[in-house]
Design a protein around this motif. Sequence first.
Motif, mmCIF file in Angstrom:
data_model
loop_
_atom_site.group_PDB
_atom_site.id
_atom_site.type_symbol
_atom_site.label_atom_id
_atom_site.label_comp_id
_atom_site.label_asym_id
_atom_site.label_seq_id
_atom_site.Cartn_x
_atom_site.Cartn_y
_atom_site.Cartn_z
ATOM 1 N N ILE A 26 0.094 14.336 10.429
ATOM 2 C CA ILE A 26 -0.855 15.090 11.254
ATOM 3 C C ILE A 26 -2.283 14.838 10.795
ATOM 4 C CG2 ILE A 26 -1.629 17.427 11.852
ATOM 5 C CD1 ILE A 26 1.339 18.252 11.875
ATOM 6 N N SER A 27 -2.545 14.963 9.507
ATOM 7 C CA SER A 27 -3.900 14.709 9.011
ATOM 8 C C SER A 27 -4.272 13.243 9.171
ATOM 9 C CB SER A 27 -4.019 15.133 7.549
ATOM 10 O OG SER A 27 -3.160 14.374 6.718
ATOM 11 N N TRP A 34 2.121 18.562 19.486
ATOM 12 C CA TRP A 34 3.097 17.480 19.681
ATOM 13 C C TRP A 34 4.105 17.456 18.522
ATOM 14 C CZ3 TRP A 34 -1.262 13.356 20.741
ATOM 15 C CH2 TRP A 34 -1.913 13.690 21.935
ATOM 16 N N ALA A 35 3.620 17.723 17.321
ATOM 17 C CA ALA A 35 4.530 17.760 16.170
ATOM 18 C C ALA A 35 5.531 18.904 16.309
ATOM 19 C CB ALA A 35 3.735 17.899 14.877
ATOM 20 N N MET A 36 5.053 20.064 16.708
ATOM 21 C CA MET A 36 5.948 21.214 16.844
ATOM 22 C C MET A 36 6.933 21.031 17.994
ATOM 23 S SD MET A 36 5.417 23.003 14.270
ATOM 24 C CE MET A 36 6.645 24.245 14.762
ATOM 25 N N GLU A 37 6.545 20.277 18.993
ATOM 26 C CA GLU A 37 7.472 19.942 20.081
ATOM 27 C C GLU A 37 8.652 19.143 19.521
ATOM 28 O OE1 GLU A 37 6.605 16.707 23.230
ATOM 29 O OE2 GLU A 37 5.839 18.576 24.097
ATOM 30 N N GLY A 38 8.357 18.151 18.695
ATOM 31 C CA GLY A 38 9.417 17.376 18.060
ATOM 32 C C GLY A 38 10.226 18.205 17.082
ATOM 33 N N HIS A 39 9.564 19.115 16.403
ATOM 34 C CA HIS A 39 10.250 20.013 15.466
ATOM 35 C C HIS A 39 11.305 20.840 16.197
ATOM 36 C CE1 HIS A 39 10.632 23.738 13.042
ATOM 37 N NE2 HIS A 39 10.498 22.917 12.011
ATOM 38 N N ARG A 40 10.980 21.318 17.398
ATOM 39 C CA ARG A 40 11.957 22.082 18.183
ATOM 40 C C ARG A 40 13.136 21.207 18.590
ATOM 41 N NH1 ARG A 40 7.128 24.242 20.087
ATOM 42 N NH2 ARG A 40 7.083 22.856 21.898
ATOM 43 N N VAL A 41 12.859 19.952 18.895
ATOM 44 C CA VAL A 41 13.946 19.034 19.239
ATOM 45 C C VAL A 41 14.874 18.852 18.043
ATOM 46 C CG1 VAL A 41 14.505 16.645 19.827
ATOM 47 C CG2 VAL A 41 12.658 17.829 21.039
ATOM 48 N N ARG A 84 0.848 -1.200 0.000
ATOM 49 C CA ARG A 84 0.000 0.000 0.000
ATOM 50 C C ARG A 84 0.882 1.247 0.000
ATOM 51 N NH1 ARG A 84 -4.421 -1.067 4.637
ATOM 52 N NH2 ARG A 84 -5.044 1.029 3.967
ATOM 53 N N PRO A 85 1.573 1.515 -1.112
ATOM 54 C CA PRO A 85 2.509 2.643 -1.148
ATOM 55 C C PRO A 85 1.845 3.986 -0.899
ATOM 56 C CG PRO A 85 2.130 1.738 -3.353
ATOM 57 C CD PRO A 85 1.533 0.770 -2.385
ATOM 58 N N ASP A 86 0.534 4.065 -1.078
ATOM 59 C CA ASP A 86 -0.166 5.324 -0.826
ATOM 60 C C ASP A 86 -0.126 5.718 0.647
ATOM 61 O OD1 ASP A 86 -1.900 2.909 -0.661
ATOM 62 O OD2 ASP A 86 -3.396 4.340 0.081
ATOM 63 N N THR A 87 0.233 4.766 1.530
ATOM 64 C CA THR A 87 0.289 5.088 2.961
ATOM 65 C C THR A 87 1.632 5.673 3.387
ATOM 66 O OG1 THR A 87 1.066 2.881 3.668
ATOM 67 C CG2 THR A 87 -1.323 3.194 3.429
ATOM 68 N N SER A 88 2.646 5.641 2.528
ATOM 69 C CA SER A 88 3.973 6.129 2.922
ATOM 70 C C SER A 88 3.968 7.582 3.395
ATOM 71 C CB SER A 88 4.973 5.946 1.778
ATOM 72 O OG SER A 88 5.297 4.584 1.621
ATOM 73 N N PRO A 89 3.258 8.509 2.726
ATOM 74 C CA PRO A 89 3.272 9.904 3.191
ATOM 75 C C PRO A 89 2.636 10.114 4.559
ATOM 76 C CG PRO A 89 2.538 9.763 0.900
ATOM 77 C CD PRO A 89 2.556 8.370 1.448
ATOM 78 N N LEU A 90 1.935 9.103 5.058
ATOM 79 C CA LEU A 90 1.260 9.249 6.349
ATOM 80 C C LEU A 90 2.234 9.197 7.524
ATOM 81 C CD1 LEU A 90 -1.831 6.923 5.773
ATOM 82 C CD2 LEU A 90 -1.472 9.292 5.030
ATOM 83 N N HIS A 91 3.490 8.835 7.297
ATOM 84 C CA HIS A 91 4.443 8.622 8.378
ATOM 85 C C HIS A 91 5.251 9.869 8.743
ATOM 86 C CE1 HIS A 91 4.247 4.081 8.459
ATOM 87 N NE2 HIS A 91 3.609 4.357 7.334
ATOM 88 N N PHE A 92 5.085 10.960 8.033
ATOM 89 C CA PHE A 92 5.909 12.138 8.310
ATOM 90 C C PHE A 92 5.204 13.405 7.846
ATOM 91 C CE2 PHE A 92 6.943 10.679 4.065
ATOM 92 C CZ PHE A 92 6.964 11.848 3.318
#
Length: 369
Positions: A102-103, A207-214, A72-80
């Motif tokens: 995120i979505s 939560w995503a922006m928290e990791g972005h700062r890291v 299911r290659p269409d799911t790859s963008p869901l990981h990042f």
Amino acid sequence: MYATLLACATLFGGAIPSRGANARWFELGHRVVARIAETRLTPHAAAAVRDLLGGQSMADASAWADLIRGRRPDTSPLHFVNIPLNATAYDSARDCRASCIISAIENERRTLADPAASTVERAEALRFLIHLIADLHQPLHVSDNGDKGGNLTQVQFAGKGTNLHKVWDGELIEAAGMDDAAYLGRLRQQMATQDLTAFETGSVVDWAMEGHRVAAENAYRIPRNRHLDEAYLDANLPVVDLAIIKAGVRLAKVLNDALASYQPARAGPSLGPGMYSDREAAAHAGEEAMVVGTVVTVHRTDSGNLYLNFGADYPHQTFSGAILEPRDPALQKLDGLIGKRVGIRGRIRIYKGQAEVLIERRDQIIEVP
């Protein structure tokens, strides 16, 4: 996240030419996140998870979203999500034009909580959430410095060439020399002194922006010669520890909320010893058994393989009977089984994230009442 952190050798592992191909933590990290979450589920949510996973543990289900990407290659963008490293905020129009982690988390959370969704849909949403909430906490899954989330930034670490994404995906944990039991024990000691409920606050974007700062303040702080030494490990392993703890706590919070009103589907006919429903098959990988369910489709591949798909149409099936290059005429004319309740005898295995039994003889397939 910490595929590497998650040191599950699967969650974020692998040198990859593209972001989508390399977006996963090592398996260890994912399993640890899942095990932390399991300890914080309410009794009701824990029962719902067992029902939806057919008895499979969250840890064993945690790598599923990575394993299915080949089919299911269409799911790859869901990981990042590609939030630029110099950005100060998430911009969905810029960072998540079609789909992203995120979505995906928001969509799967809605599906899991939706009583109108089918059991198959809710089980798949649960499997995605177990994996993606862990991925969300890997800093290089939520940031990009023009290098595909660190995949194109070559470094030296632990005496070998690698890339920055892999270092944060699990190699930091591996360099510390811990197996999953030791690593989980390390984290539990830390959790005993932390205010874990404080970690439950905030949104998926927070939560995503928290990791972005890291990523900006830790991961990309590398020397000019790109040799990551013991000081880099010592400075960043605690950062990984905290991210994995937060991922487990937040995963439990999401599941507790989404499953608060879950009602299990009406139980089907009781099965005898050595017999499992199609939804239970994954929890019994390695066993010789009979798997029973309704054949929804008979799927033929371009290479000549044939699959009896149970529970839902490919690629969302709960279980498959796999017939590889069938030569026996009796194994080539099985369309009449569609819509029928069937049992398949054989050894259950997990192949690319899906439970299946290899069928070599027609007598392995039995119509049941």
